[in-house]
Motif scaffolding. Structure first.
Motif, PDB file in Angstrom:
ATOM      1  N   LYS A  59     -23.614 -25.213  33.954  1.00  0.00           N
ATOM      2  CA  LYS A  59     -22.439 -25.459  34.781  1.00  0.00           C
ATOM      3  C   LYS A  59     -22.573 -26.811  35.459  1.00  0.00           C
ATOM      4  CE  LYS A  59     -20.528 -21.283  34.461  1.00  0.00           C
ATOM      5  NZ  LYS A  59     -19.364 -21.093  33.662  1.00  0.00           N
ATOM      6  N   SER A  60     -21.430 -27.389  35.806  1.00  0.00           N
ATOM      7  CA  SER A  60     -21.448 -28.666  36.513  1.00  0.00           C
ATOM      8  C   SER A  60     -22.146 -28.501  37.862  1.00  0.00           C
ATOM      9  CB  SER A  60     -20.016 -29.160  36.724  1.00  0.00           C
ATOM     10  OG  SER A  60     -20.016 -30.419  37.343  1.00  0.00           O
ATOM     11  N   GLN A  61     -23.013 -29.421  38.190  1.00  0.00           N
ATOM     12  CA  GLN A  61     -23.793 -29.469  39.435  1.00  0.00           C
ATOM     13  C   GLN A  61     -24.860 -28.364  39.513  1.00  0.00           C
ATOM     14  OE1 GLN A  61     -23.352 -32.167  41.500  1.00  0.00           O
ATOM     15  NE2 GLN A  61     -21.932 -32.778  39.890  1.00  0.00           N
ATOM     16  N   ALA A  62     -25.198 -27.729  38.388  1.00  0.00           N
ATOM     17  CA  ALA A  62     -26.211 -26.668  38.382  1.00  0.00           C
ATOM     18  C   ALA A  62     -27.609 -27.262  38.479  1.00  0.00           C
ATOM     19  CB  ALA A  62     -26.104 -25.837  37.111  1.00  0.00           C
ATOM     20  N   THR A  63     -28.512 -26.511  39.098  1.00  0.00           N
ATOM     21  CA  THR A  63     -29.927 -26.862  39.120  1.00  0.00           C
ATOM     22  C   THR A  63     -30.634 -25.939  38.147  1.00  0.00           C
ATOM     23  OG1 THR A  63     -29.852 -27.618  41.404  1.00  0.00           O
ATOM     24  CG2 THR A  63     -32.011 -26.993  40.536  1.00  0.00           C
ATOM     25  N   ILE A  64     -31.306 -26.531  37.176  1.00  0.00           N
ATOM     26  CA  ILE A  64     -32.039 -25.770  36.165  1.00  0.00           C
ATOM     27  C   ILE A  64     -33.514 -25.855  36.513  1.00  0.00           C
ATOM     28  CG2 ILE A  64     -32.497 -25.515  33.681  1.00  0.00           C
ATOM     29  CD1 ILE A  64     -29.483 -25.322  34.516  1.00  0.00           C
ATOM     30  N   ARG A  65     -34.159 -24.719  36.646  1.00  0.00           N
ATOM     31  CA  ARG A  65     -35.581 -24.682  36.971  1.00  0.00           C
ATOM     32  C   ARG A  65     -36.359 -24.322  35.705  1.00  0.00           C
ATOM     33  NH1 ARG A  65     -32.948 -23.926  41.505  1.00  0.00           N
ATOM     34  NH2 ARG A  65     -33.861 -24.439  43.506  1.00  0.00           N
ATOM     35  N   SER A  66     -37.069 -25.307  35.178  1.00  0.00           N
ATOM     36  CA  SER A  66     -37.841 -25.089  33.961  1.00  0.00           C
ATOM     37  C   SER A  66     -38.989 -26.092  33.926  1.00  0.00           C
ATOM     38  CB  SER A  66     -36.953 -25.267  32.722  1.00  0.00           C
ATOM     39  OG  SER A  66     -37.730 -25.235  31.551  1.00  0.00           O
ATOM     40  N   ASN A  67     -40.211 -25.621  34.116  1.00  0.00           N
ATOM     41  CA  ASN A  67     -41.369 -26.523  34.086  1.00  0.00           C
ATOM     42  C   ASN A  67     -41.542 -27.220  32.734  1.00  0.00           C
ATOM     43  OD1 ASN A  67     -41.978 -26.153  36.746  1.00  0.00           O
ATOM     44  ND2 ASN A  67     -43.460 -24.522  36.382  1.00  0.00           N
ATOM     45  N   PRO A  68     -41.314 -26.523  31.599  1.00  0.00           N
ATOM     46  CA  PRO A  68     -41.427 -27.245  30.320  1.00  0.00           C
ATOM     47  C   PRO A  68     -40.198 -28.119  30.017  1.00  0.00           C
ATOM     48  CG  PRO A  68     -41.121 -24.899  29.912  1.00  0.00           C
ATOM     49  CD  PRO A  68     -41.226 -25.078  31.395  1.00  0.00           C
ATOM     50  N   GLY A  69     -39.173 -28.058  30.851  1.00  0.00           N
ATOM     51  CA  GLY A  69     -37.994 -28.895  30.644  1.00  0.00           C
ATOM     52  C   GLY A  69     -37.057 -28.382  29.568  1.00  0.00           C
ATOM     53  N   GLN A  70     -36.968 -27.057  29.417  1.00  0.00           N
ATOM     54  CA  GLN A  70     -36.063 -26.478  28.430  1.00  0.00           C
ATOM     55  C   GLN A  70     -34.676 -26.276  29.043  1.00  0.00           C
ATOM     56  OE1 GLN A  70     -38.087 -22.890  27.249  1.00  0.00           O
ATOM     57  NE2 GLN A  70     -38.968 -23.921  25.452  1.00  0.00           N
ATOM     58  N   ALA A 130     -12.699 -34.136  19.121  1.00  0.00           N
ATOM     59  CA  ALA A 130     -12.568 -33.702  20.515  1.00  0.00           C
ATOM     60  C   ALA A 130     -13.850 -34.043  21.262  1.00  0.00           C
ATOM     61  CB  ALA A 130     -12.303 -32.198  20.592  1.00  0.00           C
ATOM     62  N   SER A 131     -13.707 -34.118  22.577  1.00  0.00           N
ATOM     63  CA  SER A 131     -14.850 -34.437  23.430  1.00  0.00           C
ATOM     64  C   SER A 131     -14.778 -33.573  24.683  1.00  0.00           C
ATOM     65  CB  SER A 131     -14.808 -35.923  23.796  1.00  0.00           C
ATOM     66  OG  SER A 131     -15.898 -36.253  24.599  1.00  0.00           O
ATOM     67  N   SER A 132     -15.926 -33.109  25.150  1.00  0.00           N
ATOM     68  CA  SER A 132     -15.957 -32.303  26.366  1.00  0.00           C
ATOM     69  C   SER A 132     -15.958 -33.216  27.588  1.00  0.00           C
ATOM     70  CB  SER A 132     -17.211 -31.429  26.396  1.00  0.00           C
ATOM     71  OG  SER A 132     -18.352 -32.241  26.627  1.00  0.00           O
ATOM     72  N   GLN A 133     -15.720 -32.622  28.737  1.00  0.00           N
ATOM     73  CA  GLN A 133     -15.922 -33.334  29.991  1.00  0.00           C
ATOM     74  C   GLN A 133     -17.432 -33.504  30.173  1.00  0.00           C
ATOM     75  OE1 GLN A 133     -13.612 -34.414  32.294  1.00  0.00           O
ATOM     76  NE2 GLN A 133     -12.026 -33.844  30.843  1.00  0.00           N
ATOM     77  N   THR A 134     -17.837 -34.558  30.840  1.00  0.00           N
ATOM     78  CA  THR A 134     -19.258 -34.765  31.121  1.00  0.00           C
ATOM     79  C   THR A 134     -19.677 -33.821  32.245  1.00  0.00           C
ATOM     80  OG1 THR A 134     -19.127 -37.075  30.456  1.00  0.00           O
ATOM     81  CG2 THR A 134     -20.985 -36.450  31.838  1.00  0.00           C
ATOM     82  N   VAL A 135     -20.788 -33.127  32.020  1.00  0.00           N
ATOM     83  CA  VAL A 135     -21.326 -32.191  33.002  1.00  0.00           C
ATOM     84  C   VAL A 135     -22.591 -32.810  33.594  1.00  0.00           C
ATOM     85  CG1 VAL A 135     -22.426 -29.930  33.281  1.00  0.00           C
ATOM     86  CG2 VAL A 135     -20.382 -30.155  31.873  1.00  0.00           C
ATOM     87  N   THR A 136     -22.660 -32.862  34.911  1.00  0.00           N
ATOM     88  CA  THR A 136     -23.861 -33.329  35.595  1.00  0.00           C
ATOM     89  C   THR A 136     -24.669 -32.107  36.016  1.00  0.00           C
ATOM     90  OG1 THR A 136     -22.739 -35.306  36.391  1.00  0.00           O
ATOM     91  CG2 THR A 136     -24.725 -34.631  37.577  1.00  0.00           C
ATOM     92  N   PHE A 137     -25.966 -32.118  35.691  1.00  0.00           N
ATOM     93  CA  PHE A 137     -26.849 -31.024  36.107  1.00  0.00           C
ATOM     94  C   PHE A 137     -28.158 -31.634  36.577  1.00  0.00           C
ATOM     95  CE2 PHE A 137     -28.029 -31.764  31.750  1.00  0.00           C
ATOM     96  CZ  PHE A 137     -29.394 -31.586  31.724  1.00  0.00           C
ATOM     97  N   TYR A 138     -28.977 -30.822  37.229  1.00  0.00           N
ATOM     98  CA  TYR A 138     -30.235 -31.280  37.806  1.00  0.00           C
ATOM     99  C   TYR A 138     -31.374 -30.433  37.256  1.00  0.00           C
ATOM    100  CZ  TYR A 138     -26.786 -33.339  40.829  1.00  0.00           C
ATOM    101  OH  TYR A 138     -25.697 -34.026  41.291  1.00  0.00           O
ATOM    102  N   MET A 139     -32.365 -31.095  36.653  1.00  0.00           N
ATOM    103  CA  MET A 139     -33.541 -30.390  36.142  1.00  0.00           C
ATOM    104  C   MET A 139     -34.595 -30.405  37.240  1.00  0.00           C
ATOM    105  SD  MET A 139     -35.090 -28.696  33.786  1.00  0.00           S
ATOM    106  CE  MET A 139     -34.119 -28.891  32.306  1.00  0.00           C
ATOM    107  N   HIS A 140     -35.073 -29.218  37.582  1.00  0.00           N
ATOM    108  CA  HIS A 140     -36.099 -29.074  38.612  1.00  0.00           C
ATOM    109  C   HIS A 140     -37.366 -28.576  37.939  1.00  0.00           C
ATOM    110  CE1 HIS A 140     -37.786 -28.296  42.577  1.00  0.00           C
ATOM    111  NE2 HIS A 140     -38.244 -27.160  42.085  1.00  0.00           N
ATOM    112  N   GLN A 141     -38.459 -29.303  38.151  1.00  0.00           N
ATOM    113  CA  GLN A 141     -39.764 -28.889  37.640  1.00  0.00           C
ATOM    114  C   GLN A 141     -40.741 -28.889  38.795  1.00  0.00           C
ATOM    115  OE1 GLN A 141     -39.826 -32.079  34.757  1.00  0.00           O
ATOM    116  NE2 GLN A 141     -39.611 -30.635  33.058  1.00  0.00           N
TER     117      GLN A 141
END
Length: 148
Positions: A59-70, A130-141
């Protein structure tokens, strides 16, 4: 049966002064064959269709928590995309994956920080459909630095 003021044929079990009585016990000897309508228009070609491409996950502005960066990416194409089309995943302005037909994929080694994700639908000739809207997310490790 009778015709109403609009000319529509009406069948009813209630008496009407202009009605013609028909017997429900009469036997139908044959049913006339219906003629196909020769002016049926074919459906528009798929290449003229307008496609919608949406990123469902992350989701837009989501924080993803993944130590291996998946990062799991889930997409929706509406209407269903042509079989010959491909999906191109863009991460921070670079193509990172091309998908033949899957709507869910995993990106590996996405480093911590802010990222922009975009998806494009490309036809078999390499043309952008077609093209999607750009989604900004944050990867947290989790940090490997011990702060004692």
């Amino acid at each position: 049966m009778y015709r109403n003021s609009e000319g529509t044929l009406v069948f009813s079990d209630k008496p009407h002064p202009e009605a013609t009585i028909i017997s429900v016990k009469s036997k139908v000897e044959s049913i006339p064959a219906s003629q196909p309508n020769k002016t049926i228009k074919s459906s528009p070609a798929k290449k003229n269709m307008s496609y919608q491409l949406n990123i469902l996950q992350p989701k837009s502005q989501a924080t993803i928590r993944s130590n291996p960066g998946q990062l799991t990416v889930s997409l929706n194409v509406s209407p269903n995309r042509p079989n010959s089309a491909q999906l191109k995943l863009w991460l921070d302005g670079a193509v990172v994956k091309t998908l033949p037909y899957r709507a869910i994929t995993t990106l590996e080694n996405v480093y911590r920080g802010e990222h922009q994700l975009k998806v494009e639908l490309i036809d078999s000739n390499g043309k952008l459909i077609a093209s999607s809207q750009t989604v900004t997310f944050y990867m947290h490790q989790a940090s490997i630095v011990n702060t004692k």
